[in-house]
Design a protein around this motif. Sequence first.
Motif, PDB file in Angstrom:
ATOM      1  N   ARG A 210      41.617  14.427  60.185  1.00  0.00           N
ATOM      2  CA  ARG A 210      42.154  15.086  61.386  1.00  0.00           C
ATOM      3  C   ARG A 210      41.046  15.449  62.377  1.00  0.00           C
ATOM      4  O   ARG A 210      41.283  15.496  63.587  1.00  0.00           O
ATOM      5  CB  ARG A 210      43.021  16.284  61.021  1.00  0.00           C
ATOM      6  CG  ARG A 210      42.314  17.447  60.388  1.00  0.00           C
ATOM      7  CD  ARG A 210      43.289  18.596  60.159  1.00  0.00           C
ATOM      8  NE  ARG A 210      42.594  19.760  59.639  1.00  0.00           N
ATOM      9  CZ  ARG A 210      42.647  20.175  58.374  1.00  0.00           C
ATOM     10  NH1 ARG A 210      43.370  19.512  57.506  1.00  0.00           N
ATOM     11  NH2 ARG A 210      41.974  21.229  57.994  1.00  0.00           N
TER      12      ARG A 210
ATOM     13  N   ASP B 189      40.948  17.007  56.185  1.00  0.00           N
ATOM     14  CA  ASP B 189      40.183  17.625  57.270  1.00  0.00           C
ATOM     15  C   ASP B 189      39.298  16.565  57.947  1.00  0.00           C
ATOM     16  O   ASP B 189      39.137  16.535  59.167  1.00  0.00           O
ATOM     17  CB  ASP B 189      39.319  18.762  56.682  1.00  0.00           C
ATOM     18  CG  ASP B 189      38.731  19.672  57.754  1.00  0.00           C
ATOM     19  OD1 ASP B 189      39.046  19.472  58.931  1.00  0.00           O
ATOM     20  OD2 ASP B 189      37.953  20.581  57.400  1.00  0.00           O
TER      21      ASP B 189
ATOM     22  N   GLY C 140      41.485  24.702  60.173  1.00  0.00           N
ATOM     23  CA  GLY C 140      42.906  24.383  60.273  1.00  0.00           C
ATOM     24  C   GLY C 140      43.740  25.194  59.296  1.00  0.00           C
ATOM     25  O   GLY C 140      44.850  25.629  59.623  1.00  0.00           O
TER      26      GLY C 140
ATOM     27  N   THR D 267      44.619  18.741  63.927  1.00  0.00           N
ATOM     28  CA  THR D 267      44.877  19.989  63.208  1.00  0.00           C
ATOM     29  C   THR D 267      46.327  20.438  63.437  1.00  0.00           C
ATOM     30  O   THR D 267      47.006  20.890  62.519  1.00  0.00           O
ATOM     31  CB  THR D 267      43.907  21.071  63.701  1.00  0.00           C
ATOM     32  OG1 THR D 267      42.585  20.548  63.572  1.00  0.00           O
ATOM     33  CG2 THR D 267      44.018  22.345  62.902  1.00  0.00           C
TER      34      THR D 267
ATOM     35  N   SER E 272      34.398  19.265  64.718  1.00  0.00           N
ATOM     36  CA  SER E 272      34.308  18.783  66.106  1.00  0.00           C
ATOM     37  C   SER E 272      33.106  19.416  66.799  1.00  0.00           C
ATOM     38  O   SER E 272      32.500  18.808  67.672  1.00  0.00           O
ATOM     39  CB  SER E 272      35.533  19.155  66.933  1.00  0.00           C
ATOM     40  OG  SER E 272      36.690  19.172  66.224  1.00  0.00           O
TER      41      SER E 272
HETATM   42  N1  ASP Z   1      37.697  20.593  61.056  1.00  0.00           N
HETATM   43  C1  ASP Z   1      38.518  20.547  62.238  1.00  0.00           C
HETATM   44  C2  ASP Z   1      37.649  20.373  63.463  1.00  0.00           C
HETATM   45  O1  ASP Z   1      36.494  20.708  63.465  1.00  0.00           O
HETATM   46  C3  ASP Z   1      39.385  21.733  62.378  1.00  0.00           C
HETATM   47  C4  ASP Z   1      40.349  21.787  61.222  1.00  0.00           C
HETATM   48  O2  ASP Z   1      41.412  21.177  61.346  1.00  0.00           O
HETATM   49  O3  ASP Z   1      40.058  22.389  60.198  1.00  0.00           O
HETATM   50  O4  ASP Z   1      38.099  19.896  64.470  1.00  0.00           O
END
Ligand code: ASP
Length: 453
Positions: A392, A389, A360, A315, A278
Motif C-alpha cells: 500500500r 504495508d 495505517g 492506506t 512514504s
Molecule cells: N506505511 C504507509 C506510508 O508510509 C502508511 C501506512 O499505511 O501504514 O505511506
Amino acid sequence: MSNSNSKMSLTTKVLLGMLFGITIGLVINISGLNASGSFVNEYLVNGLFFIIGKMFVTALKMLVVPLVFFSLISGVCGIGNIGTLGKVGGKSFILYMITTAIAIAMAITIAALVGPGEGANLTTTTTFIGKEAPALSQVLIDIIPSNAVNALAFGKMLQIIFFAILLGISILMIGKKAKKLVKGIELINEAMMNMVNIIMSVAPYAVFALIAKAISDLGLSLLADLAGYVLVLVAALLIHLFVTLMIVFKVFTKNLKISILLKKLRGAQIFAFSTSSSNATIPVTLETVTKKLGVNNSVGSFTVPFGATINMDGTAIMQGVATVFIANVYGVELGISGYLTVIIMSVLASIGTAGVPGVGLIMLSMVFAQVGLPVEGIGLILGVDRLLDMIRTAVNVSGDAVVSVIVSQSEGKLDESVFNDPKAGAITKEDLEISSDVEKEMQDIIKETVQEK
Ligand code: ASP
C-alpha cells in the motif's frame, strides 16, 4: 564488470536486487534456516541484512528534512507568485482528497461484494490497543509550529511545509537584494539532490537486504490464513493503481502516455515497497517527478512532501477492506451511514498522520472507534500487515507522483520533453564522479577566496 552490466540502469539493478531479495528471503524462510539462534538468523538476517537495510533507510530519512526545506524555499522563490502558489496548494489538496475518497469507496464496494470474513470463525491471537482520533481542530492547529527548529528536528512535515513556504514568501518580499540568497538556496538544493544520487548508488544492495530480511522473517504462509482479506485488498490496491489513478491521469493530462508514467514510477514504487514509508521515500519520489517526469521543482517540492503526509490512497483502501472484513467476522451490520462515516474518517485521518511504517493500523483503530467496531479485531490482521504495508505504501507514493504531474501540467510547469525522454533522470556513473574539470574549478575558487581574505 562487463560492459552490458555497467550500462544497466539503476532502476533495473534495484529491481534485480528486489527479486534476489524475495528469492533468498523465501529460501531462508521455507528451509527453516531462520530458526532463532541459528547462524543464518543471527549473522545474516538480523546481522548483515538488518544493518545494511537500516543504514540505508536512515540515510534516506537523513535527507528528507533538509531536502524538503531547501527545495520548498527555492520552489516558492522559483514560482515568484503567491497566487500561483495558492493554486498549486488548492489543486493538489483537492486531488489528494478526491483520489483518497474514491480509493476507499471502491475498496468498500469490492469488499462488500466479495464478502471476505463472512461466516469466519477466527479468533484474535494478539491484542491491539487503539488510539483516539485527533480532533480536526487539533490537526489544523498543529500545522503551525510553535518552534520552527523543533519542527525541523522532529521532521514534522506539515509544520516544515508551512514554515518553509512562509520563509520563501518572506524572501520574495525582499526583492532584488535577495538575489544572492535565492541563488545560494538553489545551490544547496542542488547539492542535496547530489546527495540523493550518492546514497541511491548503493540502493540495489540495500533493497536486496531490506526485502530479504522482511521475507525471511515473514514468509508467505501466514497469508493463507487470511487469504480472503489479503486477496481482496491486493486486488483493490492493484485496481486503484492501474485503473483509477490512470483514468484520473488521462482525464487531466490527455496527451501524456500512461505507459511512460508507469515505467518511470517503478523506481519510486520499489523504494516505497522496501521501506514501507512514504516519508523516507520523499527523496526518491522528488527525484522521480522532477528529473524523470519533468515536473518543475517549484511544484514538485510542494506536492511531494505534502502528498507523503496527507495523501494515502493505499492506506485508505486497506481501511475500507479491513472494516468490511472485521464487520463480517464479528457479524456487525454497519449500514450505509456507517460506511459513509468510515470514508470521511479515513480521509480526515490521512491528513493528520505521517507516512511512516504501520501508521495505517493506528488510523484504522481511530476509524473503528468511531463506527463502534471492536478495536481488538485489528489483532486479527496484525500478522499480515507488515507485508501489505509494503504494497500500500507503493500505491500511496504513486498517487503523490500522479497528482504532482497533473498539477504541474495544469500550471504550465511540466517539461513534456523530459516526461517523454526515456533516459531522463537516469543516474549514471558520471553523475557520481567529480570530473577533473570540476575539481580544478573548485580548487581555483577556493584559492581565490583564500587570497581575497
Ligand atoms: N506505511 C504507509 C506510508 O508510509 C502508511 C501506512 O499505511 O501504514 O505511506
